[in-house]
Design an enzyme around this catalytic site. Sequence first.
Site, short mmCIF file in Angstrom:
data_model
loop_
_atom_site.label_atom_id
_atom_site.label_comp_id
_atom_site.label_asym_id
_atom_site.label_seq_id
_atom_site.Cartn_x
_atom_site.Cartn_y
_atom_site.Cartn_z
N HIS A 209 0.85 -1.20 0.00
CA HIS A 209 0.00 0.00 0.00
C HIS A 209 0.88 1.25 0.00
CE1 HIS A 209 -2.90 3.03 1.15
NE2 HIS A 209 -3.84 2.18 0.76
N GLU B 175 -4.29 1.85 -7.44
CA GLU B 175 -4.63 2.96 -6.55
C GLU B 175 -3.71 4.14 -6.84
OE1 GLU B 175 -6.74 1.82 -2.69
OE2 GLU B 175 -4.61 1.64 -2.32
P1 PGA Z 1 -9.79 5.79 0.08
O1 PGA Z 1 -8.55 4.82 0.40
O2 PGA Z 1 -10.92 4.93 -0.38
O3 PGA Z 1 -10.08 6.45 1.41
O4 PGA Z 1 -9.33 6.73 -0.95
C1 PGA Z 1 -8.21 3.77 -0.43
C2 PGA Z 1 -6.93 3.14 0.06
O5 PGA Z 1 -6.02 3.86 0.50
O6 PGA Z 1 -6.79 1.91 0.02
#
Ligand code: PGA
Length: 256
Positions: free
Chosen positions: A99, A170
């Site tokens: 992440h 992401e």
């Molecule tokens: P968010 O986070 O949905 O609050 O943007 C996603 C993540 O960091 O996995």
Amino acid sequence: MVKVEKKIIVANWKMNPEDLAEAENIFNFTLDLSRKTENAEIIICPPHIYLQKLNSLNSKQKIKLGAQNCFFEKKGAYTGEISPVMLKNLNCEFVIIGHSERKIHLCETDTTINKKIKSALKSGLKPIFCVGEYERDENMLYFNILKNQIENGLKEINKSTLKNIIIAYEPVWAISANKNAEAADYRDIYTITAFIRKTLFNMFKTKLIFEIKILYGGSVDKNNFKNFLSIEDVSGFLIGGVSLKQGELKEILENV
Ligand code: PGA
């Protein structure tokens, strides 16, 4: 392209909530929703410390459990770390790896991410491997960043394990905790998923890469989730902030 009957909704609680009672509360609410939702497979990734209790509340394993990180060794002198085997023993099926918040705050590198993915797979956990650029540049160099992350993270991964890997795209600038964040333009995600597939195919040269599922993450909310679901190669979401907001989560789960 992966055909998934159910959409995968990964709830990344991050370092929340502050106490077990609240964790149980959110878990039970989501468990209740999962009983009424036929179209979603819900994976909750709470802080490690809550996993054991939440596992005991997880009647009929309606919800899948995941962790937010793991170490790459099975056991030993690694103070503060938790191994994939330990997670597996707690009924975890998934683990988020790489992440961006771990890269930014905890110096996680592509090399450790690769070791963790291999170790998780070896222990029978399914890695949810996060990739995504920090910013969009005019020259579109972010495609190179994405390619490098995928190539480094999945280096020397056995082809037979590809079906157990989930990739979460992401873009860091879209993650709600970041300043001025807003979700990606969903039309862009067609290109991104195609690019991820191409990169995977160039690496592994096998159709097995189509068994890898791709999720989108970054400011997913009740107003935008349907747009992303219109993209065939998006198998679901990695949701941070909204996974703790009961009303919004309900709306998403009832409508996927
Ligand atoms: P968010 O986070 O949905 O609050 O943007 C996603 C993540 O960091 O996995």
